[in-house]
Write a protein that holds these residues in place. Structure first.
Motif, PDB file in Angstrom:
ATOM      1  N   GLY A 159       0.973  -1.148  -0.081  1.00 59.17           N
ATOM      2  CA  GLY A 159       0.190  -0.112  -0.018  1.00 59.17           C
ATOM      3  C   GLY A 159       0.717   1.176  -0.007  1.00 59.17           C
ATOM      4  N   TYR A 181      -2.731  -1.076  -3.397  1.00 58.34           N
ATOM      5  CA  TYR A 181      -3.845  -0.019  -3.521  1.00 58.34           C
ATOM      6  C   TYR A 181      -2.903   1.309  -3.236  1.00 58.34           C
ATOM      7  N   THR A 182      -3.703   2.354  -3.399  1.00 60.16           N
ATOM      8  CA  THR A 182      -3.264   3.800  -3.069  1.00 60.16           C
ATOM      9  C   THR A 182      -4.291   4.517  -2.272  1.00 60.16           C
ATOM     10  N   SER A 183      -3.966   5.248  -1.230  1.00 64.46           N
ATOM     11  CA  SER A 183      -4.767   5.943  -0.320  1.00 64.46           C
ATOM     12  C   SER A 183      -4.654   7.508  -0.317  1.00 64.46           C
ATOM     13  N   PRO A 191     -13.968   1.832  -0.641  1.00 66.15           N
ATOM     14  CA  PRO A 191     -12.741   1.658  -1.876  1.00 66.15           C
ATOM     15  C   PRO A 191     -13.528   1.702  -3.072  1.00 66.15           C
ATOM     16  N   TRP A 193     -12.376   1.367  -7.636  1.00 68.27           N
ATOM     17  CA  TRP A 193     -11.326   0.831  -8.761  1.00 68.27           C
ATOM     18  C   TRP A 193     -11.148   2.194  -9.607  1.00 68.27           C
ATOM     19  N   LEU A 201      -6.627  -0.001  -7.350  1.00 68.03           N
ATOM     20  CA  LEU A 201      -7.550   0.085  -6.030  1.00 68.03           C
ATOM     21  C   LEU A 201      -7.245   1.425  -5.412  1.00 68.03           C
ATOM     22  N   VAL A 202      -8.272   2.121  -5.241  1.00 66.18           N
ATOM     23  CA  VAL A 202      -8.070   3.312  -4.081  1.00 66.18           C
ATOM     24  C   VAL A 202      -8.790   3.008  -2.656  1.00 66.18           C
ATOM     25  N   ILE A 203      -8.052   3.103  -1.633  1.00 68.57           N
ATOM     26  CA  ILE A 203      -8.962   3.054  -0.529  1.00 68.57           C
ATOM     27  C   ILE A 203      -8.795   4.363   0.217  1.00 68.57           C
ATOM     28  N   ARG A 284      -5.407  -1.893   6.361  1.00 70.90           N
ATOM     29  CA  ARG A 284      -5.764  -1.467   4.810  1.00 70.90           C
ATOM     30  C   ARG A 284      -5.366  -2.599   3.825  1.00 70.90           C
ATOM     31  N   ALA A 288      -7.802  -4.143   1.282  1.00 70.22           N
ATOM     32  CA  ALA A 288      -7.597  -4.156  -0.349  1.00 70.22           C
ATOM     33  C   ALA A 288      -8.027  -5.813  -0.658  1.00 70.22           C
ATOM     34  N   TRP A 291     -11.566  -6.354  -0.848  1.00 71.40           N
ATOM     35  CA  TRP A 291     -12.157  -5.633  -1.966  1.00 71.40           C
ATOM     36  C   TRP A 291     -11.945  -6.549  -3.231  1.00 71.40           C
TER      37      TRP A 291
END
Length: 297
Positions: A159, A181-183, A191, A193, A201-203, A284, A288, A291
């Motif tokens: 992440g 993922y990126t936050s 989350p 896409w 994936l965005v969290i 997190r 991810a 999801w």
């Protein structure tokens, strides 16, 4: 990052299907930044002027600001250990957003995070604004941070959260291929896409449920303010979760919530959340992977 999405789930979010039929997934982030801020010892031209106990203090050009340095050092010397003890005593997990330079200067923090089973995600190599950093330099910083975390913590991060991003950050992370993922987003309670190859994936993170607001002129004046805001956010999400479960992020810093009065507010909230059923307190990375399994791109 040139396009915007103002619609999102359009008022019809998917059912998250959190493990254990949880109404809300609560995710705590501990930011590890101390030592990586602007300082002439790090080769910078001036001292740090952001997120310390003297808001509005001007940076000092060509010289150290020992007061500001000391405020940051409190986080790595004392605060981070107090926060980690609160989580250890309650057997709760967290995700650390760790700056590479901060771990280089204090690898004991990285080892402690690893031993405790917490997730360590990348947070840039320096705790600076990447807006004007050249693309090749940012790419090198991403690779360097991933290597440092893997070497010190024993596991390569999956992440990432830069915080103060450039226009290139998301593309560079997708280039790496190993980041799940990126936050670097604040625009949803779930989350989602990103389109384009490969799906990413965005969290989302938060600057609302975040102790950084202690250090802002319009922010918290006491731990009671922080606790009440977190409680209200949790209560509404828990109520909504009877039909549409969501995610709640909480942002923490050792140099902020690690101070005793503020740590008490965090302790109260941890106990409050643990007093509810149907709550998933997680890392997190777990969000991810869940999801990806339940809501593939």
């Amino acid at each position: 990052m040139s396009e915007r999405d103002l619609v999102g789930y359009g008022g019809r979010p998917p059912h998250a299907r959190w493990p254990g039929e949880a109404r809300v997934a609560v995710q705590f982030v501990l930011n590890i930044e101390e030592g990586a801020e602007r300082c002439i010892l790090n080769g910078d031209s001036r001292s740090e002027d952001y997120l310390h106990e003297l808001p509005g203090r001007l940076p000092r050009t060509g010289e150290r600001d020992l007061s500001v340095e000391g405020m940051y050092e409190y986080g790595s010397r004392a605060g981070v250990w107090r926060v980690l003890e609160l989580f250890r005593a309650r057997d709760l997990p967290l995700t650390a957003f760790a700056v590479g330079r901060a771990l280089e200067l204090n690898p004991g923090i990285g080892r402690a995070l690893s031993v405790a089973g917490h997730e360590v995600a990348g947070h840039g190599y320096r705790w600076v604004d990447y807006r004007d950093i050249p693309e090749d330099e940012e790419r090198r910083h991403i690779c360097l941070t991933l290597e440092i975390i893997e070497r010190i913590c024993g596991k390569r991060p999956v992440g990432w959260y830069t915080g103060r991003v450039s226009q290139n950050t998301r593309r560079l992370l997708r280039e790496d291929g190993g980041i799940l993922y990126t936050s670097d987003a604040y625009n949803d309670d779930l989350p989602y896409w990103l389109t384009g190859p490969p799906p990413f994936l965005v969290i989302p993170y938060t600057l609302v449920n975040n102790d950084a607001r202690y250090l802002m002129s319009n922010g918290f004046s006491s731990g009671e303010d922080f606790f009440q805001l977190l409680k209200d956010a949790f209560d509404l999400l828990w109520q909504e979760g009877a039909r549409r479960p969501k995610m709640m992020s909480v942002g923490l810093h050792g140099r902020i919530s690690g101070h005793p009065a503020r740590a008490m507010a965090l302790a109260r909230f941890l106990d409050y959340v643990q007093g509810h059923d149907s709550v998933w307190i997680c890392r997190r990375e777990e969000i991810a992977r869940h999801w990806m399994d339940e809501h593939s791109a």
